[in-house]
Structures are given as structure tokens and as C-alpha cells.
Scaffold this motif. Structure first.
Motif, mmCIF file in Angstrom:
data_model
loop_
_atom_site.group_PDB
_atom_site.id
_atom_site.type_symbol
_atom_site.label_atom_id
_atom_site.label_comp_id
_atom_site.label_asym_id
_atom_site.label_seq_id
_atom_site.Cartn_x
_atom_site.Cartn_y
_atom_site.Cartn_z
ATOM 1 N N LYS A 162 0.820 -1.221 0.000
ATOM 2 C CA LYS A 162 0.000 0.000 0.000
ATOM 3 C C LYS A 162 0.854 1.272 0.000
ATOM 4 C CE LYS A 162 -4.109 -2.026 2.163
ATOM 5 N NZ LYS A 162 -5.038 -2.016 3.313
ATOM 6 N N GLU A 163 2.146 1.130 0.286
ATOM 7 C CA GLU A 163 3.044 2.293 0.276
ATOM 8 C C GLU A 163 3.504 2.635 -1.132
ATOM 9 O OE1 GLU A 163 6.280 1.470 2.935
ATOM 10 O OE2 GLU A 163 4.941 0.812 4.544
ATOM 11 N N ALA A 164 3.135 1.816 -2.113
ATOM 12 C CA ALA A 164 3.631 1.961 -3.488
ATOM 13 C C ALA A 164 3.251 3.295 -4.119
ATOM 14 C CB ALA A 164 3.128 0.806 -4.355
ATOM 15 N N GLU A 165 2.021 3.766 -3.870
ATOM 16 C CA GLU A 165 1.563 5.004 -4.525
ATOM 17 C C GLU A 165 2.434 6.196 -4.152
ATOM 18 O OE1 GLU A 165 -2.379 7.829 -5.116
ATOM 19 O OE2 GLU A 165 -2.478 6.116 -3.738
ATOM 20 N N GLU A 166 2.758 6.317 -2.863
ATOM 21 C CA GLU A 166 3.586 7.437 -2.409
ATOM 22 C C GLU A 166 4.972 7.387 -3.052
ATOM 23 O OE1 GLU A 166 5.317 9.264 1.783
ATOM 24 O OE2 GLU A 166 3.699 7.790 1.849
ATOM 25 N N ILE A 167 5.541 6.187 -3.138
ATOM 26 C CA ILE A 167 6.862 6.027 -3.758
ATOM 27 C C ILE A 167 6.777 6.339 -5.248
ATOM 28 C CG2 ILE A 167 8.693 4.365 -4.318
ATOM 29 C CD1 ILE A 167 7.915 2.899 -1.691
ATOM 30 N N PHE A 168 5.722 5.825 -5.903
ATOM 31 C CA PHE A 168 5.563 6.052 -7.347
ATOM 32 C C PHE A 168 5.487 7.547 -7.655
ATOM 33 C CE2 PHE A 168 3.018 6.947 -11.073
ATOM 34 C CZ PHE A 168 3.606 6.143 -12.037
#
Length: 201
Positions: A162-168
Motif C-alpha cells: 500500500k506504500e507503493a503510490e507514495e513512492i511512485f
């Protein structure tokens, strides 16, 4: 709301790669939710990374055609009336309109990397009656690296997908610039090569 969406995506998982493709055909299901989750499934060993990327890219190309059609055949009044059902706000629509006016048809590619306008950009493309094949090609070319990156992040993050969006969002713009630079270099190389061949004849 996000838990309901994730439950729906989990339901579609039983249809394998077609389920991933199908989930991205619904514009009310954000790609930033589907793709990292699919990457997590790759992490769990349930799916193949490359086939997930292929399914995600195809689904991510078909899905925006809904908003494109809404803009093309319904115009702004219908977009403002029904856009909320696709989780598109008036703020996103206004931002997308300005982005399209400033950069033209190329936004069908470039805007996919921008957090605020990436979903709604299909609407002004439709309202401007942009060629549907050109729109689809631009969308596909953008969705391929976006899908690959999101799925990779989901795979690497594992249970923390779920942390992927912020990293992307931190890497989206540099990624777009790298792709554009690579395209320019490729076309320049081909052009110079062609000139050299024509001069040597």
C-alpha cells in the motif's frame, strides 16, 4: 471505500490475469490500488510478473476509453454530471483542461505520470475529439512503464504494497522525462543514420 475496492479486486483475482485486466477497465477502481496489489500477488507466487504487466497495460489502456467517450459524446455538462461516478472531481477536470490546452495531444501520454490529472486527462482528449487510435497508442505507451513500475513496487514491498503510490509519485515525473529523452535520442539517432546513408549514395 478503499477496502470495498480491494475486496472487489480480490474477487476478480479468481479470473487470473483476465481479472487483473478487467479490474483496470473500471475507471472507478484506481490503477494505483490494483497494480501494487497485483505485485503483492506476484510476491506471493500466485502470478507471473510479466503477464501481470501485460494484463495491466491492456486493461489500463481500455479503461480510459470510458472517460474519453464521456468527453467526446457527452461534452462538459455530462462530464460534470457523471464524472463523480468515476471518482473524477471538478478540480481534476479543470486541471486536466488546462493541462491539455497547454501541452496538446501529447498529454495523453505525459499526463499519465501526473498525480492530479492522470485519470481525468482522458476527458479533454475526448472533448477535443482527438483521434481514438492516437489516444489509445499514447495511453498504451504510458501505461506500460507505469504498470511495470507499480507492479514491481508491489512485488518488492510485499505486505507493505500500500506504500507503493507514495513512492511512485516521487519517481513518476523523472520516469516520464527519462522515457521522453530515450524516445528523442532514438529518433535523433535514426534521423542522423538516415541522413548519413542518403549522403553516401
Amino acid at each position: 471505500m478503499s477496502e470495498i475496492i480491494i475486496s472487489f479486486i480480490d474477487f476478480l483475482k479468481q479470473f487470473s490475469y483476465f481479472g487483473i485486466l478487467l479490474s483496470l477497465c473500471f475507471e472507478f477502481i484506481p490503477a494505483e490500488v490494483v497494480l501494487p496489489l497485483a505485485g503483492f500477488w506476484v510476491y506471493q507466487g500466485d502470478f507471473n510478473y510479466y503477464l501481470v504487466v501485460l494484463a495491466g497495460t491492456v486493461g489500463g489502456t481500455i479503461g480510459p476509453l470510458t472517460l474519453y467517450a464521456l468527453g467526446r459524446y457527452g461534452g462538459r455538462p455530462m462530464v460534470l454530471k457523471y464524472g463523480k461516478y468515476f471518482l473524477v472531481s471538478q478540480k481534476q477536470i479543470d486541471a486536466s483542461d488546462k493541462f491539455f490546452e497547454k501541452y496538446g495531444a501529447g498529454v495523453a501520454f505525459f499526463a499519465r505520470f501526473m498525480p492530479v490529472v492522470r485519470t481525468a486527462i482522458s476527458i479533454p482528449c475526448g472533448m477535443a475529439k482527438m483521434n481514438v487510435w492516437k489516444f489509445s497508442i499514447y495511453t498504451f505507451l504510458a501505461m506500460l512503464p507505469i504498470t511495470a513500475f507499480y507492479v514491481y513496487l508491489g512485488y518488492k514491498l510485499g505486505p507493505h504494497y500500500k506504500e507503493a503510490e507514495e513512492i511512485f509519485n516521487s519517481y513518476a515525473l523523472p520516469l516520464a522525462l527519462i522515457i521522453i529523452a530515450a524516445i528523442i535520442i532514438l529518433f535523433t539517432y535514426k534521423y542522423v543514420n538516415k541522413r548519413k546513408k542518403s549522403q553516401s549514395i
